[in-house]
Scaffold this motif. Structure first.
Motif, mmCIF file in Angstrom:
data_model
loop_
_atom_site.group_PDB
_atom_site.id
_atom_site.type_symbol
_atom_site.label_atom_id
_atom_site.label_comp_id
_atom_site.label_asym_id
_atom_site.label_seq_id
_atom_site.Cartn_x
_atom_site.Cartn_y
_atom_site.Cartn_z
ATOM 1 N N LEU A 212 -15.158 -27.007 -33.769
ATOM 2 C CA LEU A 212 -16.120 -27.981 -33.776
ATOM 3 C C LEU A 212 -16.410 -28.607 -34.978
ATOM 4 O O LEU A 212 -16.613 -28.029 -35.996
ATOM 5 C CB LEU A 212 -17.894 -27.604 -33.847
ATOM 6 C CG LEU A 212 -18.240 -27.141 -32.368
ATOM 7 C CD1 LEU A 212 -19.830 -26.074 -32.186
ATOM 8 C CD2 LEU A 212 -18.512 -28.062 -31.159
ATOM 9 N N MET A 213 -16.486 -29.522 -35.466
ATOM 10 C CA MET A 213 -17.104 -30.712 -36.134
ATOM 11 C C MET A 213 -18.922 -30.735 -36.932
ATOM 12 O O MET A 213 -19.401 -30.921 -36.255
ATOM 13 C CB MET A 213 -16.468 -32.169 -36.155
ATOM 14 C CG MET A 213 -16.297 -33.145 -37.506
ATOM 15 S SD MET A 213 -17.204 -34.217 -38.092
ATOM 16 C CE MET A 213 -16.914 -35.673 -36.768
ATOM 17 N N LEU A 214 -18.224 -30.397 -37.958
ATOM 18 C CA LEU A 214 -19.660 -30.151 -39.163
ATOM 19 C C LEU A 214 -19.694 -31.799 -39.950
ATOM 20 O O LEU A 214 -18.704 -31.574 -40.740
ATOM 21 C CB LEU A 214 -19.429 -28.948 -40.252
ATOM 22 C CG LEU A 214 -20.883 -28.710 -40.714
ATOM 23 C CD1 LEU A 214 -21.588 -27.103 -41.016
ATOM 24 C CD2 LEU A 214 -20.510 -29.236 -42.305
ATOM 25 N N ALA A 215 -20.661 -32.058 -40.123
ATOM 26 C CA ALA A 215 -20.164 -33.955 -40.860
ATOM 27 C C ALA A 215 -21.916 -33.489 -42.316
ATOM 28 O O ALA A 215 -22.200 -33.254 -41.216
ATOM 29 C CB ALA A 215 -20.460 -34.923 -40.163
ATOM 30 N N LEU A 222 -16.917 -32.894 -42.938
ATOM 31 C CA LEU A 222 -16.642 -31.774 -43.566
ATOM 32 C C LEU A 222 -15.766 -30.278 -43.128
ATOM 33 O O LEU A 222 -15.129 -30.447 -43.942
ATOM 34 C CB LEU A 222 -17.827 -31.727 -44.612
ATOM 35 C CG LEU A 222 -17.837 -31.101 -46.086
ATOM 36 C CD1 LEU A 222 -17.625 -31.560 -47.047
ATOM 37 C CD2 LEU A 222 -18.932 -30.777 -46.133
ATOM 38 N N PHE A 223 -16.835 -30.084 -42.662
ATOM 39 C CA PHE A 223 -15.801 -28.458 -42.163
ATOM 40 C C PHE A 223 -15.548 -29.016 -40.968
ATOM 41 O O PHE A 223 -16.136 -30.171 -40.224
ATOM 42 C CB PHE A 223 -16.843 -27.707 -42.381
ATOM 43 C CG PHE A 223 -17.051 -27.083 -43.951
ATOM 44 C CD1 PHE A 223 -16.406 -27.094 -44.867
ATOM 45 C CD2 PHE A 223 -18.242 -27.489 -44.557
ATOM 46 C CE1 PHE A 223 -16.357 -27.234 -46.277
ATOM 47 C CE2 PHE A 223 -18.691 -27.308 -45.806
ATOM 48 C CZ PHE A 223 -17.773 -26.796 -46.873
#
Lengths: 300, 335
Positions: A212-215, A222-223
């Motif tokens: 899962l994308m973390l913004a 970002l992560f």
């Protein structure tokens, strides 16, 4: 293995792919031009698309059928007794199967491999920052090491040179393509994202092939959340540095696969590593900074 | 042998060390003013001269001093880490706290009489990793990472080949210590390499029309409205977006507090309770040390009748990050 040229390794699958995806991936990997194949689960012991015995059988089949070096990777964070039990079983099996190496990603695995006389690759989570530490691992049976992702090219070269000066029988493998594993936690961030307790996670990390994308709040990616692991959202790609990497005495480049079907990319990278003078890769979306002694997320 | 665990308190400078000693610490831990330890913050820590003063002050009151040399030296810098170990040995510290097998190995060769404790930065989470460090580095004690559940602490302590120390109170690392590069990914400086996480030099605060924004290396970590309490932008404690949700995706700004687990920790055979916070002011250190001194004495005297006094909770809560505390990973539901 031919050691005159840079070796290419396909690192362990870090995400939760299903059985079909994993078996399909390794069937294709067997036909690829890679020199080294890593198999096994490194992130979460609850993932059981392939169980310990399945991984061991796959490793044995690949070693027997491909002529490639096959390495069984172990967990990066070993907390529960059950996880230790699984590791002991892996080490016991490899002790009687000299065709497959172990990748130790925790010093507990180093301890068990050393006692059982199983040669191993010291994975990048082992925190080897200097040759004194590397020598301790070599004495336990390490034959190759993967530097921590945050080490710069100069810091890695210093260790490689010092290992050579000490006549350590040790080669170096660099994580050169893929998302960078940046942290491991007791907490499952995927379960947290879905408001689920870790013990009833529903294996939601299997919903996507690459986490899962973390913004940031203002939308900057970002992560990447992958169960208990936090990765860089960007990929690193150091294949353009292959000539310099080889000059520095590094023996192998690792590709960390992102999706089960990205073979056009993997095949292209392997071909690039075989080219005498590969083109430099410049892309603002890369995170090559660590290699150049900068913040990891810097493009170059 | 008494089963009462030792209270190990942080000292970022001489006033904090004196505060900890006078408030009842059994031991204090400290570092030198450089990147050889994991609290390499501006204006903090000791040099060779005031380290000797610190040791003299503590020893005169029967309190032990541990020196943390617990970052990971790169090849070219190894002599500086070795010099830090030498400085500690010369000053007469009672133990070295380190995580790097290279540093521990040096200490073992150069100062065999100096006890070695395995730093939390080594992230030794299981019995085999502890056996590695005991056999390869001769550690006498290991500090367990803050990622284990209570049941896992009990299982490790039951079979451990060395003394076990655990964290009792203070800032909470949610990642396995020593295996987190989030900070260097953004700033180039990490706990392992520089002894810094989310370093102040990379922090910027911006007041906009309707919010206060905290940034690390230019990236937005959090934004606070007028009614919200702003916290230091430690990168894992920011608010981020995952899919369509905005939340503390990794961890809330809370502190670890295990007062409630003290009888269980003692029963598990834990030899020492560590208080995080070398970056804290002397008044903070004194309050935390005093509270934990009372709690440990109470739990050791009467483990069955032990209960967390409201006054202790109140004292610690007022000092905690976001004024909230958690049992962290000790409590399985946190994970």
């Amino acid at each position: 293995m031919n050691t005159d040229r840079l070796q290419v390794a396909i690192g362990p699958v870090l995400y939760y792919w299903n059985r079909e995806q994993l078996l399909g991936f390794y069937a294709r990997a067997a036909e690829s031009d890679a020199d080294i194949l890593y198999v096994g689960e490194t992130v979460c012991s609850k993932r059981r698309a392939l169980r310990t015995d399945d991984w061991l059988a796959l490793a044995g089949d690949l070693a027997a059928g491909t002529g490639k070096q096959v390495v069984l990777s172990s967990l990066a964070l070993i907390e529960a007794e059950s996880e230790l039990g699984q590791l002991r079983r892996q080490v016991r099996a490899l002790a009687s199967h000299p065709g497959v190496l172990l990748e130790a990603n925790d010093l507990g695995a180093v301890q068990l491999a050393g006692e059982a006389g199983v040669p191993f690759v010291a994975g990048h989570t082992l925190n080897v920052y200097n040759v004194e530490t590397l020598a301790v691992l070599a004495a336990r049976g390490a034959i190759r090491w993967v530097p921590p992702v945050e080490l710069s090219r100069d810091a890695i070269t210093d260790v490689v040179d010092a290992a050579r000066a000490r006549c350590l029988a040790m080669s170096t493998e660099l994580l050169a393509w893929g998302r960078l594993p940046l942290a491991h936690s007791a907490r499952c961030f995927t379960a947290r994202a879905y408001d689920l307790p870790k013990d009833q996670c529903g294996f939601r990390c299997g919903d996507t092939v690459d986490g899962l994308m973390l913004a940031t709040r203002d939308g900057m990616p970002l992560f990447r959340i992958n169960g208990i692991q936090t990765q860089s959202e960007r990929h690193c790609n150091l294949f353009g540095e292959a000539a310099d990497i080889r000059r520095r005495g590094i023996a192998a480049l690792r590709i960390s696969p992102s999706t089960p079907d990205d073979w056009p990319t993997i095949d292209r990278l392997i071909a690039q590593a075989r080219t005498p003078a590969p083109l430099a890769v410049t892309d603002a979306d890369l995170c090559n900074g660590y290699w150049f002694g900068k913040a990891g997320m810097a493009p170059a | 042998m008494s089963n009462k665990p030792e209270l190990v308190c942080p000292a970022g400078n001489l006033p904090s060390l004196k505060a900890a000693v006078e408030a009842g610490a059994d031991a204090v831990y400290l570092g030198l003013a450089d990147d050889t330890n994991a609290r390499h913050f501006p204006g903090l820590n000791f040099n060779a001269r005031n380290l000797a003063d610190a040791v003299a002050f503590a020893h005169a009151r029967g309190v032990r001093v541990f020196l943390a040399v617990n970052t990971y030296p790169q090849q070219a810098a190894m002599p500086r880490w070795q010099a830090a170990v030498d400085t500690g040995a010369r000053a007469g510290v009672d133990a070295l706290i380190a995580g790097d097998p290279g540093v521990l190995g040096y200490a073992r060769r150069a100062h065999p009489q100096l006890p070695r404790h395995l730093s939390v930065q080594a992230s030794a989470t299981n019995i085999e990793a502890l056996r590695f460090h005991v056999e390869a580095c001769g550690v006498r004690r290991a500090v367990l990472p803050r990622v284990l559940s209570m049941a896992q602490v009990e299982a490790v302590a039951a079979k451990a080949p060395c003394e076990i120390e655990v964290f009792g109170f203070g800032s909470l690392c949610i990642m396995a210590e020593g295996r987190c590069y989030l900070s260097s990914y953004l700033t180039g400086e990490s706990p392992n390499t520089c002894g810094a996480c989310s370093p102040a030099s990379a922090v910027t605060w911006t007041q906009t029309a309707d919010a206060l924004e905290s940034r690390l290396a230019g990236l937005l970590i959090d934004r606070y409205g007028s009614g919200e309490k702003a916290g230091y932008p430690t990168l894992c404690k920011g608010r981020f977006r995952v899919e369509d949700r905005l939340y503390h995706a990794l961890e809330e700004p809370v502190s670890l507090n295990t007062l409630a687990l003290l009888p269980q920790l003692i029963a598990a055979g834990v030899r020492a309770i560590k208080i995080e916070g070398r970056q804290r002011a002397p008044a903070y250190v004194a309050e935390v040390a005093r509270t934990w001194r009372a709690a440990i004495d109470s739990a050791a005297r009467d483990p069955v009748g032990y209960c967390v006094l409201p006054a202790w909770d109140a004292a610690l809560a007022s000092l905690s990050e976001g004024a909230q505390t958690t049992l962290g990973a000790y409590h399985r539901a946190w994970q």
